[in-house]
Design a protein around this motif. Structure first.
Motif, mmCIF file in Angstrom:
data_model
loop_
_atom_site.group_PDB
_atom_site.id
_atom_site.type_symbol
_atom_site.label_atom_id
_atom_site.label_comp_id
_atom_site.label_asym_id
_atom_site.label_seq_id
_atom_site.Cartn_x
_atom_site.Cartn_y
_atom_site.Cartn_z
ATOM 1 N N ASP A 1 76.743 -22.342 -42.045
ATOM 2 C CA ASP A 1 76.381 -21.852 -43.374
ATOM 3 C C ASP A 1 75.478 -22.824 -44.117
ATOM 4 O OD1 ASP A 1 77.818 -19.520 -42.995
ATOM 5 O OD2 ASP A 1 79.617 -20.259 -44.034
ATOM 6 N N ALA A 2 75.689 -24.113 -43.923
ATOM 7 C CA ALA A 2 74.883 -25.125 -44.606
ATOM 8 C C ALA A 2 73.510 -25.301 -43.967
ATOM 9 C CB ALA A 2 75.626 -26.463 -44.604
ATOM 10 N N ASN A 3 73.319 -24.768 -42.756
ATOM 11 C CA ASN A 3 72.081 -25.012 -42.015
ATOM 12 C C ASN A 3 71.422 -23.747 -41.496
ATOM 13 O OD1 ASN A 3 71.967 -28.122 -41.684
ATOM 14 N ND2 ASN A 3 74.093 -27.580 -41.261
ATOM 15 N N LYS A 4 71.680 -22.605 -42.113
ATOM 16 C CA LYS A 4 71.102 -21.344 -41.634
ATOM 17 C C LYS A 4 69.582 -21.392 -41.584
ATOM 18 C CE LYS A 4 74.664 -17.993 -42.730
ATOM 19 N NZ LYS A 4 75.039 -16.832 -43.542
ATOM 20 N N ALA A 5 68.971 -22.060 -42.561
ATOM 21 C CA ALA A 5 67.511 -22.131 -42.585
ATOM 22 C C ALA A 5 66.970 -22.915 -41.393
ATOM 23 C CB ALA A 5 67.041 -22.772 -43.884
ATOM 24 N N THR A 6 67.703 -23.897 -40.935
ATOM 25 C CA THR A 6 67.270 -24.716 -39.803
ATOM 26 C C THR A 6 67.607 -24.055 -38.472
ATOM 27 O OG1 THR A 6 67.654 -26.708 -41.105
ATOM 28 C CG2 THR A 6 67.475 -26.999 -38.737
ATOM 29 N N ILE A 7 68.810 -23.505 -38.374
ATOM 30 C CA ILE A 7 69.296 -22.951 -37.101
ATOM 31 C C ILE A 7 68.731 -21.567 -36.833
ATOM 32 C CG2 ILE A 7 71.358 -22.209 -35.844
ATOM 33 C CD1 ILE A 7 72.894 -24.402 -37.396
ATOM 34 N N GLY A 8 68.674 -20.738 -37.844
ATOM 35 C CA GLY A 8 68.223 -19.368 -37.661
ATOM 36 C C GLY A 8 69.400 -18.412 -37.628
ATOM 37 N N SER A 9 69.170 -17.209 -37.121
ATOM 38 C CA SER A 9 70.194 -16.167 -37.165
ATOM 39 C C SER A 9 71.227 -16.272 -36.047
ATOM 40 C CB SER A 9 69.535 -14.789 -37.118
ATOM 41 O OG SER A 9 68.817 -14.640 -35.904
ATOM 42 N N ASN A 10 70.981 -17.104 -35.029
ATOM 43 C CA ASN A 10 71.902 -17.230 -33.903
ATOM 44 C C ASN A 10 72.558 -18.611 -33.921
ATOM 45 O OD1 ASN A 10 73.272 -17.265 -31.500
ATOM 46 N ND2 ASN A 10 71.511 -16.728 -30.214
ATOM 47 N N PRO A 11 73.833 -18.696 -34.319
ATOM 48 C CA PRO A 11 74.488 -20.007 -34.387
ATOM 49 C C PRO A 11 74.687 -20.666 -33.020
ATOM 50 C CG PRO A 11 76.076 -18.264 -34.821
ATOM 51 C CD PRO A 11 74.721 -17.614 -34.739
ATOM 52 N N ASP A 12 74.529 -19.902 -31.931
ATOM 53 C CA ASP A 12 74.659 -20.475 -30.593
ATOM 54 C C ASP A 12 73.369 -21.148 -30.131
ATOM 55 O OD1 ASP A 12 77.310 -19.672 -30.249
ATOM 56 O OD2 ASP A 12 76.691 -17.679 -29.562
ATOM 57 N N HIS A 13 72.303 -20.993 -30.909
ATOM 58 C CA HIS A 13 71.014 -21.540 -30.491
ATOM 59 C C HIS A 13 70.616 -22.704 -31.397
ATOM 60 C CE1 HIS A 13 67.158 -21.586 -28.517
ATOM 61 N NE2 HIS A 13 66.561 -21.589 -29.693
ATOM 62 N N ILE A 14 71.116 -23.894 -31.043
ATOM 63 C CA ILE A 14 70.672 -25.103 -31.729
ATOM 64 C C ILE A 14 69.849 -25.899 -30.739
ATOM 65 C CG2 ILE A 14 72.546 -25.179 -33.411
ATOM 66 C CD1 ILE A 14 73.933 -27.286 -31.698
ATOM 67 N N GLU A 15 68.876 -26.638 -31.244
ATOM 68 C CA GLU A 15 67.949 -27.338 -30.371
ATOM 69 C C GLU A 15 68.106 -28.845 -30.509
ATOM 70 O OE1 GLU A 15 64.015 -25.925 -31.162
ATOM 71 O OE2 GLU A 15 64.575 -23.834 -30.850
ATOM 72 N N VAL A 16 67.883 -29.537 -29.402
ATOM 73 C CA VAL A 16 67.934 -30.995 -29.392
ATOM 74 C C VAL A 16 66.909 -31.523 -30.399
ATOM 75 C CG1 VAL A 16 67.534 -33.060 -27.985
ATOM 76 C CG2 VAL A 16 68.709 -31.080 -27.001
#
Length: 95
Positions: free
Chosen positions: A71-86
């Protein structure tokens, strides 16, 4: 202050009201209303093999608190919480 002090002061300007706080999310007392998710906390840089639940487990001791990180990082992560990048820098809100 005595009566004579009051009479000897003569004419004075009335007290000016304090500056009004900027319009926006302020309550009756002028305090800003910020959502808990934007409360300052730590930052974390994503490394290989990370997931939001792993980060939550390490930082908060409870993997189920990954929702707060998302919730605090939706703008960075995007719509898929399973897709975070190194290399992404995430804000870890105080809970």
């Amino acid at each position: 202050m005595g009566l004579f002090d009051f009479l000897n002061k003569g004419e004075q300007k009335p007290v000016q009201p304090a500056n009004k706080p900027a319009t926006g999310n302020t309550d009756f007392f002028g305090n800003t209303n910020q959502p808990a998710a934007t409360t300052q906390g730590d930052s974390y840089t994503v490394v290989s093999g990370d997931s939001l639940s792993k980060i939550a487990k390490h930082h908060y001791g409870d993997a189920s608190k990954w929702h707060q990180i998302y919730d605090a990082n939706k703008a960075t992560i995007g719509s898929n919480p399973d897709h975070i990048e190194v290399g992404q820098v995430l804000n870890l809100p105080k809970i």
